[in-house]
Motif scaffolding. Structure first.
Motif, PDB file in Angstrom:
ATOM      1  N   LYS A  85       0.864  -1.334   0.066  1.00  0.00           N
ATOM      2  CA  LYS A  85      -0.076  -0.052   0.274  1.00  0.00           C
ATOM      3  C   LYS A  85       0.803   1.420   0.028  1.00  0.00           C
ATOM      4  O   LYS A  85       0.452   2.311  -0.428  1.00  0.00           O
ATOM      5  N   ASP A  86       1.965   1.171   0.535  1.00  0.00           N
ATOM      6  CA  ASP A  86       2.951   2.419   0.575  1.00  0.00           C
ATOM      7  C   ASP A  86       4.310   2.191   0.210  1.00  0.00           C
ATOM      8  O   ASP A  86       4.739   1.013   0.213  1.00  0.00           O
ATOM      9  N   VAL A  87       5.126   3.191   0.044  1.00  0.00           N
ATOM     10  CA  VAL A  87       6.332   3.127  -0.099  1.00  0.00           C
ATOM     11  C   VAL A  87       7.358   2.292   1.025  1.00  0.00           C
ATOM     12  O   VAL A  87       8.033   1.530   0.524  1.00  0.00           O
ATOM     13  N   ALA A  88       6.916   2.767   2.065  1.00  0.00           N
ATOM     14  CA  ALA A  88       7.599   1.865   3.260  1.00  0.00           C
ATOM     15  C   ALA A  88       7.571   0.395   3.153  1.00  0.00           C
ATOM     16  O   ALA A  88       8.393  -0.289   3.114  1.00  0.00           O
ATOM     17  N   SER A  89       6.335  -0.138   2.905  1.00  0.00           N
ATOM     18  CA  SER A  89       5.972  -1.412   2.837  1.00  0.00           C
ATOM     19  C   SER A  89       6.389  -2.073   1.472  1.00  0.00           C
ATOM     20  O   SER A  89       6.924  -3.337   1.437  1.00  0.00           O
ATOM     21  N   MET A  90       6.548  -1.227   0.722  1.00  0.00           N
ATOM     22  CA  MET A  90       7.284  -1.681  -0.832  1.00  0.00           C
ATOM     23  C   MET A  90       8.937  -1.992  -0.637  1.00  0.00           C
ATOM     24  O   MET A  90       9.313  -2.952  -0.960  1.00  0.00           O
ATOM     25  N   LYS A  91       9.347  -0.969   0.236  1.00  0.00           N
ATOM     26  CA  LYS A  91      11.015  -1.185   0.366  1.00  0.00           C
ATOM     27  C   LYS A  91      11.173  -2.297   1.029  1.00  0.00           C
ATOM     28  O   LYS A  91      12.029  -2.900   0.962  1.00  0.00           O
ATOM     29  N   GLU A  92      10.410  -2.483   2.253  1.00  0.00           N
ATOM     30  CA  GLU A  92      10.585  -3.600   2.987  1.00  0.00           C
ATOM     31  C   GLU A  92      10.634  -5.002   2.388  1.00  0.00           C
ATOM     32  O   GLU A  92      11.424  -5.885   2.356  1.00  0.00           O
ATOM     33  N   ARG A  93       9.481  -4.927   1.607  1.00  0.00           N
ATOM     34  CA  ARG A  93       9.302  -6.380   0.732  1.00  0.00           C
ATOM     35  C   ARG A  93      10.493  -6.381  -0.319  1.00  0.00           C
ATOM     36  O   ARG A  93      10.931  -7.538  -0.330  1.00  0.00           O
ATOM     37  N   ILE A  94      10.955  -5.522  -0.911  1.00  0.00           N
ATOM     38  CA  ILE A  94      11.891  -5.527  -1.870  1.00  0.00           C
ATOM     39  C   ILE A  94      13.221  -5.984  -1.108  1.00  0.00           C
ATOM     40  O   ILE A  94      14.033  -6.760  -1.600  1.00  0.00           O
ATOM     41  N   ALA A  95      13.544  -5.366  -0.008  1.00  0.00           N
ATOM     42  CA  ALA A  95      14.760  -5.648   0.753  1.00  0.00           C
ATOM     43  C   ALA A  95      14.840  -7.118   0.954  1.00  0.00           C
ATOM     44  O   ALA A  95      15.728  -7.945   0.830  1.00  0.00           O
TER      45      ALA A  95
END
Ligand code: RUB
Length: 324
Positions: A85-95
């Motif tokens: 839903k947001d950039v923070a969770s996207m970043k977490e997932r990608i990492a």
């Protein structure tokens, strides 16, 4: 601080110029670059981040656009990011996915070496082609188990990756014999097993690897020498399940003709396909981290790898979110 795009550009340049090469390495480094790009992205606008990620994915993929491992590495790193839903969770997932992909690739290579080395008969003379870390780690393990007496390393024209292989074997103290590619059939009578890597494994069990691999397979088949391929599951091509053909990279004339004096061959047509397809009937075993599979089982590996249940339909393909 480094511009997030700068590091991606550097990795892309290195893959293009072949200072980063080999199917597994380019996939791992692309995944690492996406992870780095994502974690240093400064903004919080979701759409802008999505657009930037798509550009990074395309830029990295365009460095060796026919490499299935690279494509799979990028896709597995970005898998499902669009559902966050947001950039923070996207970043977490990608990492997490980047770390997972790279760790799994490492574990896979070790697993392949463990499994594949046992297939090398005691006291073997092994032939390898090009420079595959999956194949070399398998040969190294077999050597330490007392199974390998000598490794024949082909030159692997035009780029001569065989020199990297020979140096690597020498560094490890493994006896090596260097030969030119056309000498393979001549020496096949001295070989007990051929061990090579793969760039891609297709759904019908064909293996795409460095140009010349299929001729080696043919010579091995003629002499009844087992032909073994070491390939992590991320080198299997999902797209070929739906009938896509694997495109073979052509790296242009300068690697074939003398780069110093291209005018010597003005007017000549120069073709430089750098991979070829070895059909499944010439392959005795494909060693993956899941175990040894017959090339005819490639479809099952693809299903397992992409967690696919049931038949694959074009409909399903159309509705999937696609990064590349
Ligand atoms: C390298 C090559 C290797 C495979 C497997 O080609 O054909 O056999 O990539 O390597 P290039 P690995 O030098 O053109 O990249 O097992 O290391 O993934």
């Amino acid at each position: 601080m480094k511009d997030p795009a700068q590091e991606v550009e550097e990795v892309a340049r290195s893959i293009k110029s072949m200072s980063i090469r080999g199917a597994a390495m380019i996939a791992r480094e692309a995944s690492r670059a996406i992870g780095g790009f994502s974690s240093s992205w400064p903004g919080s606008d979701r759409q802008k981040f999505m657009d930037a990620l798509r550009k990074v994915a395309l830029d990295l993929h365009s460095t060796r656009p026919t490499a299935v491992s690279l494509r799979n590495g990028i896709l597995l790193t970005l898998r499902g990011v669009e559902t966050e839903k947001d950039v923070a969770s996207m970043k977490e997932r990608i990492a997490a996915q980047s770390r997972e992909f790279r760790e799994n690739a490492e574990i896979a290579r070790e697993g392949i070496a463990e499994i594949g080395s046992k297939r090398v008969p005691k006291g073997s003379t092994v032939l390898t082609h090009c420079n595959s870390m999956a194949a070399l780690n398998t040969i190294e393990r077999a050597y330490h188990d007392g199974r390998v007496e000598m490794v024949f390393s082909t030159e692997s024209r035009p780029w001569r990756q065989g020199h990297i292989t020979a140096r690597w074997l020498l560094d490890k103290g493994i006896p090596v014999t260097m030969i030119v590619d056309p000498a393979v059939r001549h020496f096949m009578r001295d070989i007990d097993v051929v061990v090579v890597g793969a760039d891609t494994v297709t759904a019908n069990g064909a293996v795409i690897n460095k140009i010349g691999t299929s001729q080696i397979a043919l010579a091995a088949h003629e002499s009844r020498v087992p032909f073994m391929v070491c390939a992590e599951t991320f080198k299997f091509s999902k797209e070929t399940l739906l009938g896509s053909l694997v495109e073979i990279e052509d790296r242009g004339p300068t690697e074939v003709a003398s780069p110093m004096r291209p005018s010597d061959f003005q007017g000549a047509r120069i073709l430089n396909p750098v991979f070829d397809a070895t059909p499944p009937e010439y392959i005795d075993a494909i060693v993956t981290e899941l175990g040894i599979v017959s090339p005819y089982m490639a479809t099952e590996v693809i299903r397992e790898m992409f967690e696919m249940d049931g038949p694959v339909t074009l409909e399903g393909k159309r509705t999937q979110f696609s990064w590349l």
